[in-house]
Design a protein around this motif. Sequence first.
Motif, PDB file in Angstrom:
ATOM      1  N   TRP A  25     -27.602 -53.071  -8.873  1.00 46.11           N
ATOM      2  CA  TRP A  25     -27.686 -53.608 -10.175  1.00 46.11           C
ATOM      3  C   TRP A  25     -28.986 -54.345  -9.564  1.00 46.11           C
ATOM      4  CZ3 TRP A  25     -21.404 -54.658 -10.342  1.00 46.11           C
ATOM      5  CH2 TRP A  25     -21.229 -53.307 -10.736  1.00 46.11           C
ATOM      6  N   TRP A  26     -29.276 -55.337  -8.464  1.00 45.42           N
ATOM      7  CA  TRP A  26     -30.347 -55.930  -7.470  1.00 45.42           C
ATOM      8  C   TRP A  26     -30.455 -54.560  -6.697  1.00 45.42           C
ATOM      9  CZ3 TRP A  26     -24.870 -58.092  -8.518  1.00 45.42           C
ATOM     10  CH2 TRP A  26     -24.827 -57.957  -7.037  1.00 45.42           C
ATOM     11  N   ASP A  27     -32.248 -55.531  -6.403  1.00 49.02           N
ATOM     12  CA  ASP A  27     -32.962 -54.903  -5.513  1.00 49.02           C
ATOM     13  C   ASP A  27     -33.100 -55.274  -3.717  1.00 49.02           C
ATOM     14  OD1 ASP A  27     -33.666 -52.959  -6.914  1.00 49.02           O
ATOM     15  OD2 ASP A  27     -35.041 -54.108  -7.951  1.00 49.02           O
ATOM     16  N   GLU A  28     -32.670 -56.981  -4.139  1.00 48.53           N
ATOM     17  CA  GLU A  28     -33.047 -57.608  -3.049  1.00 48.53           C
ATOM     18  C   GLU A  28     -31.547 -58.232  -2.412  1.00 48.53           C
ATOM     19  OE1 GLU A  28     -36.328 -59.146  -0.702  1.00 48.53           O
ATOM     20  OE2 GLU A  28     -36.529 -56.353  -1.665  1.00 48.53           O
ATOM     21  N   PRO A  29     -31.360 -58.036  -1.468  1.00 45.76           N
ATOM     22  CA  PRO A  29     -29.997 -58.672  -0.870  1.00 45.76           C
ATOM     23  C   PRO A  29     -30.143 -60.006  -2.523  1.00 45.76           C
ATOM     24  CG  PRO A  29     -30.875 -58.809   0.683  1.00 45.76           C
ATOM     25  CD  PRO A  29     -32.061 -58.098  -0.210  1.00 45.76           C
ATOM     26  N   LEU A  30     -28.443 -60.262  -3.226  1.00 47.13           N
ATOM     27  CA  LEU A  30     -28.916 -62.775  -3.555  1.00 47.13           C
ATOM     28  C   LEU A  30     -28.736 -63.012  -2.542  1.00 47.13           C
ATOM     29  CD1 LEU A  30     -27.204 -60.835  -6.664  1.00 47.13           C
ATOM     30  CD2 LEU A  30     -29.384 -61.757  -6.630  1.00 47.13           C
ATOM     31  N   ALA A  31     -28.855 -64.460  -2.386  1.00 40.08           N
ATOM     32  CA  ALA A  31     -29.039 -65.318  -2.028  1.00 40.08           C
ATOM     33  C   ALA A  31     -27.320 -66.154  -2.335  1.00 40.08           C
ATOM     34  CB  ALA A  31     -29.484 -66.725  -2.311  1.00 40.08           C
ATOM     35  N   LEU A  32     -26.536 -65.550  -1.722  1.00 31.71           N
ATOM     36  CA  LEU A  32     -24.482 -65.665  -2.166  1.00 31.71           C
ATOM     37  C   LEU A  32     -24.251 -67.056  -1.568  1.00 31.71           C
ATOM     38  CD1 LEU A  32     -23.460 -62.334  -4.056  1.00 31.71           C
ATOM     39  CD2 LEU A  32     -24.783 -64.466  -4.786  1.00 31.71           C
ATOM     40  N   VAL A  33     -24.984 -67.315  -0.153  1.00 26.47           N
ATOM     41  CA  VAL A  33     -23.855 -68.237   0.573  1.00 26.47           C
ATOM     42  C   VAL A  33     -24.855 -68.689   1.973  1.00 26.47           C
ATOM     43  CG1 VAL A  33     -24.048 -66.605   2.664  1.00 26.47           C
ATOM     44  CG2 VAL A  33     -21.822 -67.585   2.343  1.00 26.47           C
ATOM     45  N   HIS A  34     -24.453 -69.795   2.312  1.00 25.86           N
ATOM     46  CA  HIS A  34     -25.281 -70.689   2.786  1.00 25.86           C
ATOM     47  C   HIS A  34     -26.203 -71.543   1.640  1.00 25.86           C
ATOM     48  CE1 HIS A  34     -23.891 -69.099   6.173  1.00 25.86           C
ATOM     49  NE2 HIS A  34     -24.322 -67.548   6.170  1.00 25.86           N
ATOM     50  N   ASN A  35     -25.515 -71.341   0.718  1.00 24.63           N
ATOM     51  CA  ASN A  35     -26.804 -72.793   0.136  1.00 24.63           C
ATOM     52  C   ASN A  35     -25.842 -72.890  -1.207  1.00 24.63           C
ATOM     53  OD1 ASN A  35     -25.854 -70.604  -1.942  1.00 24.63           O
ATOM     54  ND2 ASN A  35     -27.298 -69.614  -1.804  1.00 24.63           N
ATOM     55  N   LEU A  36     -26.092 -73.883  -1.938  1.00 24.98           N
ATOM     56  CA  LEU A  36     -24.623 -74.512  -3.037  1.00 24.98           C
ATOM     57  C   LEU A  36     -23.939 -73.530  -3.619  1.00 24.98           C
ATOM     58  CD1 LEU A  36     -24.315 -77.040  -5.013  1.00 24.98           C
ATOM     59  CD2 LEU A  36     -25.849 -76.444  -6.228  1.00 24.98           C
ATOM     60  N   THR A  37     -24.616 -72.838  -4.112  1.00 26.67           N
ATOM     61  CA  THR A  37     -23.585 -71.531  -5.056  1.00 26.67           C
ATOM     62  C   THR A  37     -22.300 -70.556  -4.017  1.00 26.67           C
ATOM     63  OG1 THR A  37     -26.291 -70.077  -5.942  1.00 26.67           O
ATOM     64  CG2 THR A  37     -24.118 -69.486  -6.030  1.00 26.67           C
ATOM     65  N   GLY A  38     -22.734 -70.469  -2.819  1.00 21.97           N
ATOM     66  CA  GLY A  38     -21.914 -69.631  -2.235  1.00 21.97           C
ATOM     67  C   GLY A  38     -20.885 -70.996  -1.983  1.00 21.97           C
ATOM     68  N   THR A  39     -21.060 -72.121  -1.853  1.00 23.05           N
ATOM     69  CA  THR A  39     -20.121 -73.457  -1.839  1.00 23.05           C
ATOM     70  C   THR A  39     -19.457 -73.713  -2.680  1.00 23.05           C
ATOM     71  OG1 THR A  39     -21.790 -74.681  -0.138  1.00 23.05           O
ATOM     72  CG2 THR A  39     -20.324 -76.020  -1.172  1.00 23.05           C
ATOM     73  N   LEU A  40     -20.099 -73.127  -3.557  1.00 25.90           N
ATOM     74  CA  LEU A  40     -19.245 -73.023  -5.310  1.00 25.90           C
ATOM     75  C   LEU A  40     -18.413 -72.130  -5.363  1.00 25.90           C
ATOM     76  CD1 LEU A  40     -21.921 -74.780  -8.370  1.00 25.90           C
ATOM     77  CD2 LEU A  40     -20.165 -75.726  -7.240  1.00 25.90           C
ATOM     78  N   ILE A  41     -18.941 -70.948  -4.797  1.00 27.89           N
ATOM     79  CA  ILE A  41     -18.063 -69.852  -5.169  1.00 27.89           C
ATOM     80  C   ILE A  41     -16.746 -70.396  -4.404  1.00 27.89           C
ATOM     81  CG2 ILE A  41     -17.739 -67.738  -4.367  1.00 27.89           C
ATOM     82  CD1 ILE A  41     -20.558 -67.205  -5.224  1.00 27.89           C
ATOM     83  N   GLY A  42     -16.558 -70.285  -3.219  1.00 26.05           N
ATOM     84  CA  GLY A  42     -15.096 -71.002  -1.971  1.00 26.05           C
ATOM     85  C   GLY A  42     -14.577 -72.026  -2.839  1.00 26.05           C
ATOM     86  N   MET A  43     -15.815 -72.815  -3.150  1.00 26.67           N
ATOM     87  CA  MET A  43     -14.695 -74.419  -3.739  1.00 26.67           C
ATOM     88  C   MET A  43     -14.201 -74.346  -4.961  1.00 26.67           C
ATOM     89  SD  MET A  43     -16.494 -77.179  -2.523  1.00 26.67           S
ATOM     90  CE  MET A  43     -15.742 -78.386  -3.674  1.00 26.67           C
ATOM     91  N   VAL A  44     -13.844 -73.591  -5.665  1.00 25.03           N
ATOM     92  CA  VAL A  44     -13.689 -72.798  -7.404  1.00 25.03           C
ATOM     93  C   VAL A  44     -12.564 -72.093  -6.873  1.00 25.03           C
ATOM     94  CG1 VAL A  44     -13.876 -72.087  -9.105  1.00 25.03           C
ATOM     95  CG2 VAL A  44     -15.579 -73.276  -8.834  1.00 25.03           C
TER      96      VAL A  44
END
Lengths: 300, 364
Positions: free
Chosen positions: A152-171
């Motif tokens: 689905w994607w070639d490079e690992p996505l930056a899903l954590v240690h950033n705003l995205t990860g924070t939002l996923i966890g908090m939601v």
Amino acid sequence: MGPEVVALAPHAAGLRRDEQVERWALLGLSAPALVLVLVTMIAPVAWLFGLSFLADDGSWSLEHYRRMVEQPSYARTFGVTFKVSLMTTALCILAGYPLAYVMSQLPRRVATLCMLGVLLPFWTSLLVRTYAWLVLLQRQGLINEWGMALSWWDEPLALVHNLTGTLIGMVHIMLPFLVLPVLGAMRAIDADYLKAAANLGASPSRAFWSVFFPLSFPGLLAGTLIVFILCLGFYVTPAVLGGGKVIMVSNHIANDIELFFNWGAASALGAVLLVLTLAFLLLAHRLLRLDKVLGGGHGL
Amino acid sequence: MDPRSAVPIAVRGLRKTYGPVRALDDVDLDVRSGEFLTLLGPSGSGKTTLLMVLAGFIRPDQGSLKFGAEEVIRLAPHKRDIGMVFQNYALFPHMDVAANVAYPLKLRGVRAPEAARRVEAVLQTVQLAGYGARRVDQLSGGQRQRVALARAIVFEPRIVLMDEPLSALDKQLREHMQIELRQLHNQLGTTTIYVTHDQREALTMSDRIAVINGGRIMQLDTPQAIYERPANRFVAEFIGESTLLKVTIAGDRCECAGQVLRVAQARAAPGSAVLMLRPERLRILGATEAGTAPESGQNWLQAQVTNVVYQGDSVLVQARLADGSSVNARGVAGRDTLAALPQPGQPVHFGFSVADTVVLADGA
């Protein structure tokens, strides 16, 4: 007291005394709770508030507040705090309202199962859940590995240690706080209201927006406020999933204490956050007339 | 409202099953244009199911439903153009009275000034002029009922449905509203279907009554015909007070506990049947009268008084026939009647008209 007075108002004095005794008894019963609140909430907050006005040498000063105005990092912290809280709240509404709607329409038994699912996050510690997200979201985490394995994607996505990860966890953590009040409000809506709307000529979507949504709005508002206010003071999730990039007020407070042993600065931050939260509530109260909406005075 | 906009309703072969239960058992029903028709039945009889099918809230298994010439069985509820008054009124709690009543007008794109004018007019009709700005929770039960009615008629629907609209009101207000609703119907002329389990309400208000039981229409007729000539035992027992006695019938006579009575409608085939007597149609004969033979058009029945019950406006005399079955007679409690009442244990003669001697088929 003469006998003729007694005849005019029999037992009046005694009945009045009974009422007074009852009132004191009620006060006596609530005294432990009042003391508890006083000792565990009011007193520490007042103490911290006092601390924030003490300089490092022990003299009274506005030093900590001055620094907050002068150093841009503080403004940035408050900016991040409100941004993350607003985004989390918005995402919770987008995910939680439809979820609550579906649950309110399901048959009771299925809805109960769904409710267990919604409450599942409450069963484990917040810390454990947050680290679980770390396992899922990191570069070699489950999601990235599967995503790449399935091309689905070639490079690992930056899903954590950033705003995205924070939002996923908090939601994830905040969702039940939104779903529960919204679902409560939706369950209280009589199905006949929607039938009446349809009967009077409203298409299903029209009936939803003109009848169902306004009637569920108090629940949505309650949930939104709870989520937003909880977000403002959130610590663990941004600390773990933000990777030091998402510094919210609570993280800043922790840094002040753990790294710099500066209780005064930490207290000042806490005081400002408290005041801002109260100001926000007051604003919401003014704009939305919270007492009326949340007071449930709309019912039949 | 223009009476020409009223339409007849034709129901054919309507069936709705819940598991093994037939809530509607192949119902046929014709409602005339502009008629006030009541669906009367005990709870669980299917009357509300039928109403909900008409409104489009319950999807039947099969059958046809026509408003005028238009087949509407598959039409969505919001396209049916029916005004409905719900049992709990279902007034929108987040809107004031005017907004509730204006709601159907707004959906139909009526401009605000015109809508306001019509809302005020219809509130006048239901005697709530000036109540537009009230919140729903500031209204009494009777006022809510009127607002619900105003909302159901303001857009001049072809048909008005009412689901036990008065059941939440107290007795006095209910009786007042019965008359008022009926007058309003006379004024508007809309085809109206009214659901109730209250037989007095049905008798008071209706042009015709459809008595429903077990998902089937037991009888459809005018209130008088339903009361005077019930088609079967269920209707006889459900409407009004009745005494039912086992009899054997032959021609225009029947035999009841050893006494021969002439019946209203002769029947060719002899056999067992059920005799229905209305308590208020029986009168107690004086001693001299009881000694003679009944005139033509009259029947006499001899019994023994078991109990006399004073009920304020009327007095109930309970008596037993020779075979042990009991007969009730009810009289207006005038001073003379009260003075001449028989005592328990005394023999008594009841007199009643042959026209009131109604014989029903045995069984259901």
